[in-house]
Design an enzyme around this catalytic site. Structure first.
Site, short mmCIF file in Angstrom:
data_model
loop_
_atom_site.label_atom_id
_atom_site.label_comp_id
_atom_site.label_asym_id
_atom_site.label_seq_id
_atom_site.Cartn_x
_atom_site.Cartn_y
_atom_site.Cartn_z
N SER A 145 0.86 -1.18 0.00
CA SER A 145 0.00 0.00 0.00
C SER A 145 0.89 1.23 0.00
O SER A 145 2.06 1.16 0.44
CB SER A 145 -0.90 0.00 1.25
OG SER A 145 -1.48 1.28 1.47
N TYR A 204 -1.79 -1.24 10.43
CA TYR A 204 -1.96 -1.54 9.01
C TYR A 204 -0.77 -0.99 8.22
O TYR A 204 -0.15 -1.72 7.43
CB TYR A 204 -3.26 -0.94 8.48
CG TYR A 204 -3.38 -1.03 6.98
CD1 TYR A 204 -3.68 -2.25 6.37
CD2 TYR A 204 -3.17 0.08 6.17
CE1 TYR A 204 -3.77 -2.35 4.98
CE2 TYR A 204 -3.26 -0.02 4.78
CZ TYR A 204 -3.56 -1.23 4.20
OH TYR A 204 -3.64 -1.32 2.83
#
Length: 260
Positions: free
Chosen positions: A137, A150
């Site tokens: 990401s 995350y």
């Protein structure tokens, strides 16, 4: 026939990548939790003339990587692509989110790709050319308050990809890391983001198909890293130039202010 394994293949980016690979001539091995959604993707792949097998499985469960690797080995000896796509995020302050949920996320985002890559690398190395795609990401490039673990898990995956790529540089296996930004998937719902924050993300979101095309193109070209979208590329590049404290304040200004 050359075969690709895609984790988290039932929807979103995983589904889109499966279909891109099918169009590239790969037979598919697909896994995720939802049997019905997996079968839908498999049906679409078969309509493209490819073989597609599915294994519904909770990939965060104990022993999931070993179970999946055994299934793959039973299905094919010609595994040429491994796509580590399964993962999700949790939005909220670290101390307020249930620890068990955060540990489950870390299991899926970090431990599964490591264990699966370790188990399947001998199979991949038998091929004249093979590929590993790890889906990280843009959050991998900086700390993101309220998406703290995350972002940390994706930073781990990016670093893992870079190190492994170097170790395998003289082998037949190429490693690529795909780092999407906001994408029109169910990520925000799964992470527990509210409607206001989702509306902000939707303004700059790419489609799963756009992300998948960029990722698979980079993978088959042997590229080390790919960040789809001009805005995402600029944002990631700026994190190496701007003081860390400032990038964290900017991220907090986007995510933290929407918390109740």
């Amino acid at each position: 026939m050359k075969t690709a394994l895609i984790t988290g293949a039932s929807r979103g980016i995983g589904r889109a990548m499966a279909l891109v690979l099918a169009r590239q001539g790969y037979d598919l091995l697909l896994t995720a939790r939802s049997a019905d959604q997996l079968e839908q993707v498999a049906t679409e792949a078969r309509q493209l003339g490819r073989s597609a097998q599915v294994l519904p499985l909770d990939l965060a469960g104990a022993g999931a990587a070993a179970q999946l690797a055994a299934w793959v080995t039973a299905q094919t000896q010609e595994l040429a692509v491994l796509v580590n796509n399964a993962g999700y995020g949790l939005w909220g302050r670290f101390e307020e989110l249930p620890l068990a949920q955060q540990q489950n996320m870390l299991q899926l985002n970090m431990h599964l790709p490591v264990e699966l890559t370790y188990a399947l690398l001998p199979l991949l190395r038998r091929q004249p050319k093979a590929y590993i795609l790890n889906v990280a990401s843009t959050a991998a490039y900086q700390a993101v308050p309220t998406l703290t673990l995350y972002a940390a898990s994706k930073a781990f995956l990016l670093s893992f990809s870079r190190g492994l790529r170097y170790e395998l540089r003289e082998t037949s296996v190429s490693v690529t890391c795909l780092s999407p930004g906001a994408t029109t998937t169910d990520f925000a719902d799964r992470a527990g983001m509210n409607a206001d924050l989702q509306a902000v993300a939707n303004k700059v979101s790419m489609t799963p198909e756009q992300v998948a095309e960029a990722g698979i193109t980079a993978l088959l070209a042997g590229e080390a890293e790919v960040i789809p979208g001009a805005l995402n590329k600029v944002s990631a590049a700026l994190t190496s130039l701007v003081p860390k404290g400032l990038t964290e304040r900017i991220a907090a200004g986007i995510y933290e202010k929407h918390l109740k």
